[in-house]
Motif scaffolding. Structure first.
Motif, short mmCIF file in Angstrom:
data_model
loop_
_atom_site.label_atom_id
_atom_site.label_comp_id
_atom_site.label_asym_id
_atom_site.label_seq_id
_atom_site.Cartn_x
_atom_site.Cartn_y
_atom_site.Cartn_z
N TRP A 163 -8.35 -0.03 -3.85
CA TRP A 163 -7.44 -0.48 -2.81
C TRP A 163 -8.04 -1.68 -2.08
O TRP A 163 -9.11 -1.57 -1.48
CB TRP A 163 -7.13 0.63 -1.81
CG TRP A 163 -6.14 0.20 -0.76
CD1 TRP A 163 -6.38 -0.06 0.56
CD2 TRP A 163 -4.74 -0.05 -0.96
NE1 TRP A 163 -5.23 -0.44 1.20
CE2 TRP A 163 -4.20 -0.44 0.29
CE3 TRP A 163 -3.89 0.02 -2.08
CZ2 TRP A 163 -2.85 -0.77 0.45
CZ3 TRP A 163 -2.55 -0.30 -1.91
CH2 TRP A 163 -2.05 -0.68 -0.67
N GLN A 164 -7.35 -2.80 -2.18
CA GLN A 164 -7.71 -4.01 -1.44
C GLN A 164 -6.76 -4.06 -0.25
O GLN A 164 -5.58 -4.37 -0.38
CB GLN A 164 -7.56 -5.24 -2.33
CG GLN A 164 -7.92 -6.55 -1.64
CD GLN A 164 -7.69 -7.75 -2.55
OE1 GLN A 164 -7.70 -7.63 -3.77
NE2 GLN A 164 -7.47 -8.91 -1.95
N GLY A 165 -7.27 -3.69 0.91
CA GLY A 165 -6.43 -3.49 2.07
C GLY A 165 -5.77 -4.75 2.60
O GLY A 165 -6.37 -5.83 2.61
N GLY A 166 -4.52 -4.58 3.02
CA GLY A 166 -3.80 -5.60 3.77
C GLY A 166 -3.51 -5.02 5.14
O GLY A 166 -4.43 -4.69 5.89
N THR A 167 -2.24 -4.83 5.46
CA THR A 167 -1.92 -4.19 6.74
C THR A 167 -2.29 -2.71 6.73
O THR A 167 -2.50 -2.11 7.79
CB THR A 167 -0.42 -4.34 7.06
OG1 THR A 167 0.35 -3.75 6.00
CG2 THR A 167 -0.04 -5.81 7.21
N HIS A 168 -2.35 -2.12 5.53
CA HIS A 168 -2.79 -0.72 5.41
C HIS A 168 -4.23 -0.73 4.89
O HIS A 168 -4.48 -1.09 3.74
CB HIS A 168 -1.89 0.05 4.44
CG HIS A 168 -2.31 1.47 4.23
ND1 HIS A 168 -2.17 2.44 5.19
CD2 HIS A 168 -2.86 2.09 3.16
CE1 HIS A 168 -2.62 3.60 4.73
NE2 HIS A 168 -3.05 3.40 3.49
N GLU A 169 -5.16 -0.34 5.74
CA GLU A 169 -6.57 -0.43 5.38
C GLU A 169 -7.13 0.87 4.83
O GLU A 169 -8.22 0.89 4.26
CB GLU A 169 -7.39 -0.89 6.58
CG GLU A 169 -7.02 -2.31 7.02
CD GLU A 169 -7.76 -2.75 8.27
OE1 GLU A 169 -8.40 -1.90 8.91
OE2 GLU A 169 -7.68 -3.94 8.60
N GLY A 170 -6.38 1.98 5.00
CA GLY A 170 -6.86 3.25 4.46
C GLY A 170 -6.82 4.35 5.50
O GLY A 170 -5.98 4.36 6.41
N PHE A 171 -7.75 5.30 5.33
CA PHE A 171 -7.79 6.46 6.23
C PHE A 171 -7.92 6.00 7.69
O PHE A 171 -8.74 5.14 8.00
CB PHE A 171 -9.01 7.34 5.90
CG PHE A 171 -9.00 7.92 4.52
CD1 PHE A 171 -7.95 8.72 4.08
CD2 PHE A 171 -10.06 7.69 3.66
CE1 PHE A 171 -7.96 9.28 2.80
CE2 PHE A 171 -10.09 8.25 2.38
CZ PHE A 171 -9.03 9.03 1.95
N GLU A 172 -7.13 6.63 8.55
CA GLU A 172 -7.20 6.32 9.98
C GLU A 172 -7.97 7.37 10.77
O GLU A 172 -8.49 7.09 11.84
CB GLU A 172 -5.80 6.18 10.55
CG GLU A 172 -5.02 5.00 9.99
CD GLU A 172 -3.61 4.92 10.51
OE1 GLU A 172 -2.95 3.87 10.29
OE2 GLU A 172 -3.13 5.89 11.14
N ALA A 173 -8.03 8.60 10.24
CA ALA A 173 -8.66 9.70 10.98
C ALA A 173 -10.14 9.80 10.61
O ALA A 173 -10.51 9.64 9.44
CB ALA A 173 -7.96 11.02 10.66
N PRO A 174 -11.01 10.09 11.58
CA PRO A 174 -12.43 10.28 11.27
C PRO A 174 -12.63 11.56 10.48
O PRO A 174 -11.83 12.49 10.56
CB PRO A 174 -13.07 10.37 12.66
CG PRO A 174 -11.98 10.85 13.56
CD PRO A 174 -10.71 10.26 13.02
#
Length: 265
Positions: A120-131
């Motif tokens: 995954w090469q992030g754009g507006t969605h970078e990945g997991f948001e929760a710690p």
């Protein structure tokens, strides 16, 4: 959120023939809520833990119906370049890097031992948001393979990992670090695994109470594969959901025993 280092596990999703069933199961077991499905992107539906994105579920694409399995994605700064390294070191690119709107670029691949994973090469969605410690969040993953030498060589060639082996003659387990952070494990599959079980990546999700999560999962048709068991990392259990996707749950707060000794390799 800053761009994640190359090779960081950054997202997980799974295809389910019964998406509504999967939403109901994981909602009850992990406390997930779900956003609206996006018909523009194949009815891809994000899951949230306390309002933070933690994973996604999606119906299978044509020709990919069958056994459900979680797919782990690794962060890439340049998916095309990473795909090139995958090929160069004996892996197979199953789906060429594809831009997904302005969300980012995805790619699917298989390592030389048969383990399927994503980039995954992030754009507006970078990945997991929760710690990782948040209930319902992704917190860990392990590559399960019958040919660990192939996976080990491949992973450190494609990603900037350093590796260390657990000093335990009873188990063949390796950990991969990015800088001073351990981000991935690798377990040799023993004869305990039926031959029809393919190599895979097992993802872990955080729970408040491992035993309670197992009870909820099995009541809803999930199958307990291992545990619950105490460890220096937390109390954990391995499960399969009612559609066959493997995953684990872990209570990171309930630790027992000393951390294992390791040797740099």
């Amino acid at each position: 959120m800053a761009v994640q280092p190359e090779g960081t596990p950054c997202w997980a999703d799974a295809m389910f023939g019964d998406v509504e069933g999967a939403k109901s199961f994981y909602g009850d077991v992990l406390g997930w809520t779900f956003g609206e499905s996006s018909s523009e992107y194949g009815n891809y539906t994000q899951a949230y833990a306390d309002g933070k994105a933690v994973a996604a579920v999606v119906p299978p694409m044509s020709g990919q119906e069958g056994h459900s399995q979680w797919c782990l994605y690794f962060a890439s700064q340049d998916a095309a370049a990473t795909a090139g390294r995958i090929r160069e070191h004996g892996g197979e690119v199953l789906m060429e890097p594809m831009q997904v709107g302005d969300f980012g670029t995805m790619c699917l691949a298989r390592d030389p031992s048969g383990v399927v994973f994503g980039l995954w090469q992030g754009g507006t969605h970078e990945g997991f948001e929760a710690p990782p410690e948040q209930t319902g969040a992704y917190c860990w993953a392990e590559v399960f393979t019958r040919e660990p030498e192939k996976s080990d060589t491949f992973l450190t060639a494609v990603f900037p990992y350093t590796a260390k082996q657990i000093d335990d003659a009873a188990v063949d387990f390796r950990m991969f670090d990015l800088g001073d952070r351990t981000v991935l494990g690798r377990m040799r599959m023993t004869e305990d695994f039926p031959p029809e079980v393919p190599p895979y990546i097992n993802v872990y999700f955080s729970v408040d109470n491992c035993d309670d999560a197992v009870a909820r999962a099995t009541k809803l048709g999930g199958i307990l594969r291992f545990g619950p068991m105490d460890s220096p990392f937390g109390r954990f259990a391995a499960l399969s959901d009612p559609q066959g996707a493997s995953f684990s749950v872990i209570d990171l707060r309930r630790t027992e025993g000393d951390l294992p000794r390791t040797t740099d390799v």
